[in-house]
Design a protein around this motif. Structure first.
Motif, PDB file in Angstrom:
ATOM      1  N   UNK A 198      60.589  54.052  45.523  1.00 20.34           N
ATOM      2  CA  UNK A 198      60.755  53.506  44.174  1.00 20.34           C
ATOM      3  C   UNK A 198      59.414  53.104  43.579  1.00 20.34           C
ATOM      4  N   UNK A 199      58.565  52.450  44.381  1.00 18.43           N
ATOM      5  CA  UNK A 199      57.262  52.027  43.861  1.00 18.43           C
ATOM      6  C   UNK A 199      56.416  53.243  43.483  1.00 18.43           C
ATOM      7  N   UNK A 200      56.380  54.254  44.375  1.00 17.76           N
ATOM      8  CA  UNK A 200      55.540  55.429  44.124  1.00 17.76           C
ATOM      9  C   UNK A 200      55.987  56.164  42.864  1.00 17.76           C
ATOM     10  N   UNK A 201      57.283  56.378  42.739  1.00 16.06           N
ATOM     11  CA  UNK A 201      57.795  57.122  41.585  1.00 16.06           C
ATOM     12  C   UNK A 201      57.573  56.348  40.290  1.00 16.06           C
ATOM     13  N   UNK A 202      57.857  55.063  40.329  1.00 19.43           N
ATOM     14  CA  UNK A 202      57.761  54.252  39.116  1.00 19.43           C
ATOM     15  C   UNK A 202      56.324  53.975  38.697  1.00 19.43           C
ATOM     16  N   UNK A 203      55.373  54.307  39.592  1.00 19.52           N
ATOM     17  CA  UNK A 203      53.968  54.089  39.249  1.00 19.52           C
ATOM     18  C   UNK A 203      53.182  55.390  39.128  1.00 19.52           C
ATOM     19  N   UNK A 204      53.889  56.491  38.850  1.00 19.01           N
ATOM     20  CA  UNK A 204      53.204  57.665  38.342  1.00 19.01           C
ATOM     21  C   UNK A 204      52.916  58.834  39.250  1.00 19.01           C
TER      22      UNK A 204
ATOM     23  N   UNK B 256      52.454  60.545  50.423  1.00 16.16           N
ATOM     24  CA  UNK B 256      53.011  61.018  51.696  1.00 16.16           C
ATOM     25  C   UNK B 256      53.329  59.841  52.606  1.00 16.16           C
ATOM     26  N   UNK B 257      54.140  60.108  53.603  1.00 14.52           N
ATOM     27  CA  UNK B 257      54.487  59.074  54.578  1.00 14.52           C
ATOM     28  C   UNK B 257      55.536  58.100  54.085  1.00 14.52           C
ATOM     29  N   UNK B 258      56.328  58.488  53.099  1.00 11.23           N
ATOM     30  CA  UNK B 258      57.374  57.587  52.577  1.00 11.23           C
ATOM     31  C   UNK B 258      58.524  57.519  53.575  1.00 11.23           C
ATOM     32  N   UNK B 259      58.883  56.299  53.955  1.00 12.27           N
ATOM     33  CA  UNK B 259      59.919  56.117  54.965  1.00 12.27           C
ATOM     34  C   UNK B 259      61.101  55.279  54.484  1.00 12.27           C
TER      35      UNK B 259
ATOM     36  N   UNK C  83      55.162  45.549  48.976  1.00  7.48           N
ATOM     37  CA  UNK C  83      54.931  44.172  49.412  1.00  7.48           C
ATOM     38  C   UNK C  83      53.463  43.764  49.404  1.00  7.48           C
ATOM     39  N   UNK C  84      52.573  44.698  49.130  1.00  5.86           N
ATOM     40  CA  UNK C  84      51.142  44.451  49.340  1.00  5.86           C
ATOM     41  C   UNK C  84      50.358  44.719  48.054  1.00  5.86           C
TER      42      UNK C  84
ATOM     43  N   UNK D  27      44.868  49.759  44.947  1.00  5.02           N
ATOM     44  CA  UNK D  27      44.248  51.036  45.311  1.00  5.02           C
ATOM     45  C   UNK D  27      45.094  52.194  44.793  1.00  5.02           C
ATOM     46  N   UNK D  28      46.398  52.070  44.975  1.00  4.86           N
ATOM     47  CA  UNK D  28      47.317  53.127  44.557  1.00  4.86           C
ATOM     48  C   UNK D  28      47.209  53.379  43.050  1.00  4.86           C
ATOM     49  N   UNK D  29      47.252  52.318  42.272  1.00  6.40           N
ATOM     50  CA  UNK D  29      47.190  52.453  40.813  1.00  6.40           C
ATOM     51  C   UNK D  29      45.851  53.048  40.368  1.00  6.40           C
ATOM     52  N   UNK D  30      44.779  52.678  41.076  1.00  8.35           N
ATOM     53  CA  UNK D  30      43.466  53.246  40.748  1.00  8.35           C
ATOM     54  C   UNK D  30      43.446  54.753  41.005  1.00  8.35           C
ATOM     55  N   UNK D  31      44.051  55.183  42.122  1.00  9.27           N
ATOM     56  CA  UNK D  31      44.109  56.605  42.442  1.00  9.27           C
ATOM     57  C   UNK D  31      44.918  57.370  41.405  1.00  9.27           C
TER      58      UNK D  31
END
Length: 362
Positions: free
Chosen positions: A324-330, A315-318, A290-291, A297-301
């Motif tokens: 879905x966002x984390x997995x689909x973005x690498x 970490x901290x996925x709840x 949503x942010x 920042x995530x994509x840069x990392x």
């Protein structure tokens, strides 16, 4: 030969013996003596040393603290040395002396001291999953300390008290050994993430030898062990940290940086230290779908990690949307309450909804 700090045992309030009080200012020591006289306590004084024989240490310290006769500056100038029964007084003994301020801090950490004396540290485990298919690739060992009444202390409280009471080395060493022993007892398979505090380690060759010895004794393949630098953002002495990490690498262990992305400092460490794994700070992962700022920042990392050949763990996925966002973005690895909370036993979560959907499983 190990350094003296490595061999130094935690102070125990349960030890009997004498208490020696001393101070470099005679007028201040006279003030302390006046407090003792006012309480009707027996003591012997020889010049600038006051000795209380077989004293109730806790009771005396609580009295001195609660009386507030000495101001905050004065309690830093008065030193107290606990001498157990039968132990001769030597020059080496005085290296164990602490200021009254330090003793008062120790009073607030009595439950931690008790846990250290009893070696009642525990490791709870949280699974770490592959982002490809949701299989468990390892576990993070998370510290708990058991009080005498059976209640638990958690890492925030443990390390806050350890820092204040100058017990960081003892706590960190026992935590590392406990993680290894508990993982072996529980039959944890795959990677084992073990947290450590860099500032607790003075000389890697000496201070880490207990950890290395236990890893070999329990027949851990070094490649399975991932030593995770906690509070990455607070690292100040990068040269010292690099020395510690180089020691771990020489033994064959992997390295992870925790809470990466919470500030500039942790990002700056990536190129300098080149860890095997970075863990994206959970504050970035929270509601990332949503942010847009968090997403940037995530994509840069992810991009930096790819360029440097580093694996990235979210970490901290709840919730499913964060996954879905984390997995689909690498990302390579994921961890969080969505899969399992930390537990004293090994948990193998079922293939989760996201991967079940992708594979057509219902």
């Amino acid at each position: 030969m190990a350094c003296r700090r490595c061999q130094k045992s935690p102070i125990s309030f349960e030890d009997g013996g004498d208490l020696l009080l001393t101070c470099g200012v005679r007028e201040l020591l006279d003030k302390v003596v006046g407090v003792l006289d006012g309480a009707g306590l027996s003591y012997a004084r020889q010049d600038m040393v006051v000795t209380l024989a077989d004293v109730d240490l806790v009771g005396l310290l609580e009295f001195l603290r609660d009386s507030q006769v000495l101001n905050p500056l004065e309690i830093r100038d008065v030193s107290a040395l606990q001498m157990p029964f039968g132990q001769p007084l030597t020059f080496q003994s005085f290296t164990r002396a602490r200021t009254l301020e330090s003793w008062f801090d120790l009073l607030g950490a009595r439950d931690l001291l008790g846990a250290l004396d009893r070696k009642s540290f525990l490791s709870w485990f949280q699974p770490i999953l592959s982002a490809v298919d949701g299989t468990v690739v390892g576990y993070e060992a998370l510290l708990r300390a058991e009080r005498e009444d059976g209640t638990l202390m958690f890492p925030g409280e443990i390390f806050e008290k350890a820092f204040i009471s100058e017990l960081l080395f003892q706590v960190d060493r026992l935590a590392r050994v406990t993680a290894l022993r508990s993982a072996a007892q529980c039959g944890a398979e795959g990677l084992l993430f073990i947290n450590f505090v860099p500032t607790a380690i003075y000389d890697p060759a000496h201070c880490l030898r207990t950890t290395v010895r236990w890893a070999r004794k329990l027949d851990f393949d070094p490649k399975r062990i991932v030593f995770e630098v906690t509070e990455t953002e607070k690292v100040r002495d990068v040269k010292h940290l690099k020395k510690v990490l180089d020691f771990y690498r020489e033994v064959g262990y992997q390295i992870a940086l925790d809470d990466v992305g919470s500030g500039y400092a942790s990002l700056n460490l990536l190129a300098m230290l080149k860890p095997d794994i970075i863990k994206v700070d959970m504050e970035i992962v929270r509601n990332i779908h949503l942010d847009r700022n968090r997403q940037a920042i995530f994509k840069a990392l992810v991009g930096i990690a790819r360029d440097l050949g580093i694996q990235i763990l979210a970490e901290g996925i709840e919730i499913q949307d964060e996954l879905a966002y984390a997995v689909e973005n690498g990302v390579d690895l994921v961890q969080g309450y969505l899969f399992a909370r930390p537990a004293p036993e090994i948990i193998v979560p079922e293939v989760h909804g996201y991967w079940a959907r992708e594979s057509g499983v219902r």
